[in-house]
Design an enzyme around this catalytic site. Structure first.
Site, PDB file in Angstrom:
ATOM      1  N   SER A  96     -10.595   3.978  -8.442  1.00  0.00           N
ATOM      2  CA  SER A  96      -9.153   3.943  -8.867  1.00  0.00           C
ATOM      3  C   SER A  96      -9.305   2.724  -7.790  1.00  0.00           C
ATOM      4  O   SER A  96      -9.822   2.048  -7.762  1.00  0.00           O
ATOM      5  CB  SER A  96      -9.338   5.161  -7.540  1.00  0.00           C
ATOM      6  OG  SER A  96      -8.220   5.004  -7.398  1.00  0.00           O
ATOM      7  N   TYR A 144      -8.627   9.858   1.378  1.00  0.00           N
ATOM      8  CA  TYR A 144      -8.849   8.526  -0.698  1.00  0.00           C
ATOM      9  C   TYR A 144      -9.203   7.160  -0.239  1.00  0.00           C
ATOM     10  O   TYR A 144      -9.837   7.031  -0.717  1.00  0.00           O
ATOM     11  CB  TYR A 144      -7.575   9.384  -1.202  1.00  0.00           C
ATOM     12  CG  TYR A 144      -8.159   8.473  -2.890  1.00  0.00           C
ATOM     13  CD1 TYR A 144      -8.784  10.024  -2.865  1.00  0.00           C
ATOM     14  CD2 TYR A 144      -7.125   7.745  -3.477  1.00  0.00           C
ATOM     15  CE1 TYR A 144      -8.917   9.502  -4.407  1.00  0.00           C
ATOM     16  CE2 TYR A 144      -7.483   8.469  -4.264  1.00  0.00           C
ATOM     17  CZ  TYR A 144      -8.690   9.048  -5.187  1.00  0.00           C
ATOM     18  OH  TYR A 144      -8.646   8.146  -6.856  1.00  0.00           O
TER      19      TYR A 144
HETATM   20  C1  8X3 Z   1      -5.436   7.746  -7.898  1.00  0.00           C
HETATM   21  C2  8X3 Z   1      -4.711   6.473  -7.891  1.00  0.00           C
HETATM   22  O1  8X3 Z   1      -3.169   5.913  -6.556  1.00  0.00           O
HETATM   23  O2  8X3 Z   1      -2.878   7.597  -6.369  1.00  0.00           O
HETATM   24  O3  8X3 Z   1      -6.555   7.351  -8.412  1.00  0.00           O
HETATM   25  O4  8X3 Z   1      -4.645   6.953  -5.422  1.00  0.00           O
HETATM   26  S1  8X3 Z   1      -3.978   6.520  -6.300  1.00  0.00           S
END
Ligand code: 8X3
Length: 245
Positions: free
Chosen positions: A132, A145
């Protein structure tokens, strides 16, 4: 046994995984689709003459059973992953962090460890990991995340060196905004919050990302696309996008 080379796609029941399974089948692969939602997997597998197998990447025994059922594999697409929550570090939910590390980092580790011998034995293996733009930068409220995606990317990028000299390519695909179930999962099913993420711009589709994965997978064996970053035209980075009023 089939003459088509085998590709394994994790998280293949929806979104980027399902689109990738379709794109790879169109490119001539026999696709083994893994995910928890077997009913959805089975329907896609039927459509593309592939194989559906139950897979929970957060469960060691499930990964072991999956690997056991895949006797040959030339391409592994580590797509299973996701985010839960969007809050400042001070308010972060530990259970969400554990899930994000399990699914993005340890899930990738388990699949790589399980399938490396088979990829190696193919004589022309390839590991594609869908990370990502969250693996490239930090952003406010995203530490759980972004941390997990950075760790997953490190695992993947480290393999590029460790496997040097072996017949295995490594490609990291790092998408920005893609409209899938990603945001719905992140916000615990809150459709309004999820829709708001893509408000006023045209996000990438799962098919846009799948096209890129299939492109990387169909280059000649000596061509290694190391890292591909793709974003909607309207997105500069995770914190900055242009939205029409
Ligand atoms: C998803 C992109 O920018 O929401 O992996 O982290 S973001």
């Amino acid at each position: 046994m089939t003459a088509r080379p085998t590709a394994v796609v994790t998280g293949a029941s929806s979104g980027i995984g399902a689109a990738t399974a379709r794109a790879l089948a169109a490119a001539g692969f026999h696709v083994v689709l893994g995910a928890r939602r077997v009913d959805r997997l089975t329907a896609i597998a039927k459509e593309i003459d592939g194989t559906a197998l139950p897979l929970d990447v957060t469960d060691k025994a499930s990964v072991a059973a999956f690997v056991e059922a895949v006797p040959e594999c030339r391409l592994l697409v580590n797509n299973a992953g996701g985010a839960k929550g969007l809050e400042p570090v001070e308010e972060a939910d530990e259970a969400n962090w554990i899930w994000m590390y399990e699914v993005n980092v340890l899930g990738t580790l388990r699949l790589v460890q399980g399938l490396l011998p088979t990829l190696r034995a193919s004589g022309d293996g390839h590991i594609v990991t869908v990370t990502s733009i969250a693996a490239l930068q930090s952003y406010d409220k995203g530490a759980g995340y972004t941390g997990a995606k950075h760790a997953q990317a490190m695992l993947h990028r480290t393999l590029r060196g460790e496997l040097l000299g072996e017949p295995i390519r490594l490609t990291e695909v790092a998408p920005g905004m893609v409209e899938t179930e990603f945001s719905l999962v992140r916000f615990g099913g809150d459709q309004e919050k999820a829709d708001n993420v893509y408000r006023g711009l045209t996000p990438l589709t799962a098919e846009d990302v799948a096209d890129v994965i299939a492109f990387a997978a169909t280059r000649p064996s000596h061509v290694n696309l190391d890292q591909i970053v793709l974003k909607p035209r309207a997105q500069a980075d995770a914190m900055r996008a242009h939205r029409d009023a």
